[in-house]
Design a protein around this motif. Structure first.
Motif, short mmCIF file in Angstrom:
data_model
loop_
_atom_site.label_atom_id
_atom_site.label_comp_id
_atom_site.label_asym_id
_atom_site.label_seq_id
_atom_site.Cartn_x
_atom_site.Cartn_y
_atom_site.Cartn_z
N SER A 1 -29.56 -5.38 13.61
CA SER A 1 -28.76 -4.99 12.44
C SER A 1 -27.63 -4.06 12.86
N THR B 1 -24.51 -1.31 10.76
CA THR B 1 -24.16 -0.63 9.51
C THR B 1 -22.66 -0.44 9.43
N PHE C 1 -19.69 1.50 7.04
CA PHE C 1 -19.38 2.38 5.91
C PHE C 1 -17.97 2.91 6.06
N ARG D 1 -20.31 -1.21 1.64
CA ARG D 1 -20.87 -0.31 2.65
C ARG D 1 -22.40 -0.40 2.64
N ARG D 2 -22.97 -0.97 3.72
CA ARG D 2 -24.42 -1.08 3.80
C ARG D 2 -24.83 -1.58 5.18
N LYS D 3 -26.15 -1.76 5.37
CA LYS D 3 -26.67 -2.30 6.62
C LYS D 3 -26.74 -3.82 6.52
N TYR D 4 -26.40 -4.50 7.62
CA TYR D 4 -26.39 -5.96 7.66
C TYR D 4 -27.27 -6.45 8.82
N ASP D 5 -27.99 -7.53 8.60
CA ASP D 5 -28.71 -8.19 9.67
C ASP D 5 -27.79 -9.17 10.39
N SER E 1 -18.56 -7.20 5.67
CA SER E 1 -18.50 -6.07 4.74
C SER E 1 -17.44 -6.27 3.66
N LYS F 1 -27.92 -1.95 16.10
CA LYS F 1 -27.85 -0.57 15.63
C LYS F 1 -26.46 0.05 15.76
N VAL G 1 -22.85 1.28 14.51
CA VAL G 1 -22.33 1.82 13.25
C VAL G 1 -20.81 1.67 13.27
N TYR H 1 -17.29 2.37 11.29
CA TYR H 1 -16.73 3.26 10.29
C TYR H 1 -15.23 3.06 10.19
#
Length: 375
Positions: free
Chosen positions: A243, A245, A247, A253-257, A272, A337, A339, A341
């Motif tokens: 996954s 993330t 944002f 804005r969220r976590k995606y597989d 996103s 994992k 992130v 932004y």
């Protein structure tokens, strides 16, 4: 102090939210914070960086798992192994031959002392010997007793030479290490294969006190990971969806597989909903990731190269206002994992500041005027 000034200060102390730091804050925080350097590194997503990340093999097996640069492991006899020993003689009335048959077939089991018993040869220690060594030992013991003996030794069942497969496979259990070797892919196949997609499957091989772990979908690109197994190895298959993330100034804005084995930065931002019109700073797209220090050593500043930590926090910076940035997003691969932004533009942050701090004040003043007009 006026009521307007007082309410502005109160609003500023309690109600300033934000999706995250500005691009300027992310970039300048890498240099100083309270007089001390922060422990993450800022790298631009450019052609040299993308090429380095693409060419680096991060999951090659440690030397303890290479067994002579990927050659088959030699099968050695152990306690509990079943051996078939065939002995031929050149005359019909020898120790092991008859008029009707010139050979004798013996079914032997290695006892708890690591020995086998061969008639006329006695007890022979065979534990940790190869099949060829066992044959030579029997021949040596029969010299001067049997007539021109010929010996063939086969391993029927190697009770001590098995690999254990556990976890997310169709048929977990113990599997024999064949005389010609047993590779990791072969034992996974014998166990019925995995139940989930390769890109959601992790393989861990335990050998003694050493471990080797990698993602199963790396095998086509890293064939060295298809190691030859040794007896008593433990192979663990684990299902772990990857996954990332997103944002900041994006639509969702969220976590995606991960939807597939490979995912680039362009596809991740697209999942996103893309950058938010009017609020996103296209020059401030950042990706946060923990990297292996040996992998990043050529790209690290001098002061970071001497640290002992096995991982280093890296912030990758991308400018999507440059035409090359759009191409680089397609070449930059997203990892588990990560992130992502997207910073808010300075105009957006100013408008947000004004709306949060000034609106309550103007609302209060309007209420005061309304009340003043009441007879």
């Amino acid at each position: 102090m006026s009521i307007f000034s007082l309410m502005l200060m109160q609003g500023g102390c309690s109600e300033i939210p934000g999706h995250g730091p500005s691009a300027y804050q992310v970039e300048t925080a890498t240099t100083q914070s309270g007089g001390q350097a922060l422990n993450y590194v800022m790298l631009d997503v450019d052609v040299p960086t993308v090429q380095h990340l693409s060419n680096y093999a991060s999951s090659l097996p440690p030397k303890e798992f290479l067994m002579g640069k990927g050659k088959r492991g030699t099968i050695r006899v152990g306690v509990g192994d079943h051996l078939s020993v065939g002995i031929w003689e050149s005359i019909p009335d020898g120790l092991f031959s008859t008029i009707g048959q010139k050979r004798t077939e013996l079914a032997l089991i290695v006892d708890d002392t690591g020995q086998i018993y061969v008639p006329y040869a006695g007890e022979i220690s065979v534990e940790n010997n190869t099949i060829s060594e066992v044959r030579e030992k029997i021949l040596e013991r029969l010299q001067g007793k049997a007539v021109d003996p010929q010996v063939v030794v086969n391993l029927l069942a190697n009770g001590s030479h098995k690999v254990v497969v556990i976890g997310d496979v169709a048929r977990p259990g113990q599997f024999r290490v064949h005389e010609d070797g047993l590779s990791l892919v072969e034992v996974i196949s014998e166990a019925g294969g995995t139940r989930n997609p390769d890109y959601e499957t992790f393989v861990t091989v335990v050998r003694g006190d050493k471990k080797f772990r990698f993602e199963l979908d790396e095998l086509p690109e890293q064939p060295a990971n298809n190691i030859w197994l040794l007896p008593k190895d433990i192979v663990s298959i684990t299902h772990k969806p990857r996954s990332f993330t997103v944002f900041g100034a994006v639509v969702s804005r969220r976590k995606y597989d991960f939807p597939s084995s490979r995912l680039n930065l362009s596809e991740a931002i697209g999942m996103s909903g893309g950058l938010h019109d009017g609020t996103a700073d296209a020059t401030g797209v950042f990706l946060f990731r923990f990297e292996d220090r040996p992998k990043m050593m050529p790209l690290l500043p001098i002061e970071e190269q001497h640290l002992d930590f096995p991982t280093v926090p890296v912030v990758y910076r991308l400018n999507l206002k440059e035409p090359s940035g759009l191409f680089l997003t397609q070449a930059f691969e997203v990892k588990d994992k990560d992130v992502i932004y997207v910073a808010n533009s300075s105009v957006s942050e100013f408008n947000k500041f004004v709306s949060i701090l000034v609106s309550p004040v103007t609302g209060t003043l309007r209420s005061g005027v309304a009340l003043a007009g009441v007879p």
